[in-house]
Design an enzyme around this catalytic site. Sequence first.
Site, PDB file in Angstrom:
ATOM      1  N   ASP A  30       0.852  -1.190   0.000  1.00  0.00           N
ATOM      2  CA  ASP A  30       0.000   0.000   0.000  1.00  0.00           C
ATOM      3  C   ASP A  30       0.892   1.246   0.000  1.00  0.00           C
ATOM      4  O   ASP A  30       1.935   1.284   0.669  1.00  0.00           O
ATOM      5  CB  ASP A  30      -0.907  -0.003   1.243  1.00  0.00           C
ATOM      6  N   ILE A  31       0.490   2.266  -0.719  1.00  0.00           N
ATOM      7  CA  ILE A  31       1.296   3.483  -0.849  1.00  0.00           C
ATOM      8  C   ILE A  31       1.295   4.297   0.458  1.00  0.00           C
ATOM      9  O   ILE A  31       2.212   5.101   0.682  1.00  0.00           O
ATOM     10  CB  ILE A  31       0.780   4.339  -2.040  1.00  0.00           C
ATOM     11  N   ASN A  87     -12.760  -3.429   2.609  1.00  0.00           N
ATOM     12  CA  ASN A  87     -13.684  -2.306   2.707  1.00  0.00           C
ATOM     13  C   ASN A  87     -14.685  -2.387   1.559  1.00  0.00           C
ATOM     14  O   ASN A  87     -14.306  -2.656   0.419  1.00  0.00           O
ATOM     15  CB  ASN A  87     -12.920  -0.983   2.666  1.00  0.00           C
ATOM     16  N   GLY A  93     -15.761   2.520   3.767  1.00  0.00           N
ATOM     17  CA  GLY A  93     -14.478   3.194   3.592  1.00  0.00           C
ATOM     18  C   GLY A  93     -13.744   2.818   2.319  1.00  0.00           C
ATOM     19  O   GLY A  93     -12.541   3.072   2.188  1.00  0.00           O
ATOM     20  N   GLN A  94     -14.463   2.235   1.344  1.00  0.00           N
ATOM     21  CA  GLN A  94     -13.806   1.855   0.084  1.00  0.00           C
ATOM     22  C   GLN A  94     -13.587   3.093  -0.774  1.00  0.00           C
ATOM     23  O   GLN A  94     -14.542   3.824  -1.066  1.00  0.00           O
ATOM     24  CB  GLN A  94     -14.665   0.826  -0.671  1.00  0.00           C
ATOM     25  N   HIS A 100     -10.237  -5.234  -3.290  1.00  0.00           N
ATOM     26  CA  HIS A 100      -8.874  -5.436  -2.773  1.00  0.00           C
ATOM     27  C   HIS A 100      -8.946  -5.813  -1.310  1.00  0.00           C
ATOM     28  O   HIS A 100      -9.743  -5.260  -0.555  1.00  0.00           O
ATOM     29  CB  HIS A 100      -8.015  -4.179  -2.961  1.00  0.00           C
ATOM     30  N   HIS A 102      -6.920  -5.752   2.158  1.00  0.00           N
ATOM     31  CA  HIS A 102      -5.774  -5.210   2.884  1.00  0.00           C
ATOM     32  C   HIS A 102      -5.226  -6.328   3.776  1.00  0.00           C
ATOM     33  O   HIS A 102      -5.995  -6.958   4.519  1.00  0.00           O
ATOM     34  CB  HIS A 102      -6.202  -4.063   3.806  1.00  0.00           C
TER      35      HIS A 102
END
Length: 114
Positions: A30-31, A87, A93-94, A100, A102
């Site tokens: 994740d960035i 999410n 909270g998507q 995806h 997490h």
Amino acid sequence: MKETLFDAILRGEIPCKKVYEDDATLAFHDIAPQAPVHVLVIPKTRIQNVGEADDSHGEALGRVLLAARNVAQLLGIQKTGFRIVLNNGKDGGQTVDYLHAHVLGGRALDWPPG
Ligand code: 5GP
């Protein structure tokens, strides 16, 4: 389904720090990591989220979980524990409309989430 950032990552048009890939999934860091380990796992089959999945997506969804396990093994958090979060939609909270998971770990995680 609208084009998303993760479609472009999957095609290799936007770079990512790859952790794991197989025929059904891609996993990358994740960035904006929220834990020492924070990896995103996406299916190569395009699914918006779990809420929009249909019965034909069973294999792809299962492969995401198995890839999350492989990520945990590769990054050494399988034994210490980790969390898998999907999410879903606005209240979930998507922010990226491409399914995806997490994979979070490397520290004790709070529960319940806020
Ligand atoms: P969501 O909020 O949709 O569940 O998660 C989207 C995740 O994508 C966020 O954790 C966010 O930090 C991550 N993200 C957003 N843009 C990028 C990007 O360009 N590259 C990577 N690797 N992750 C991103």
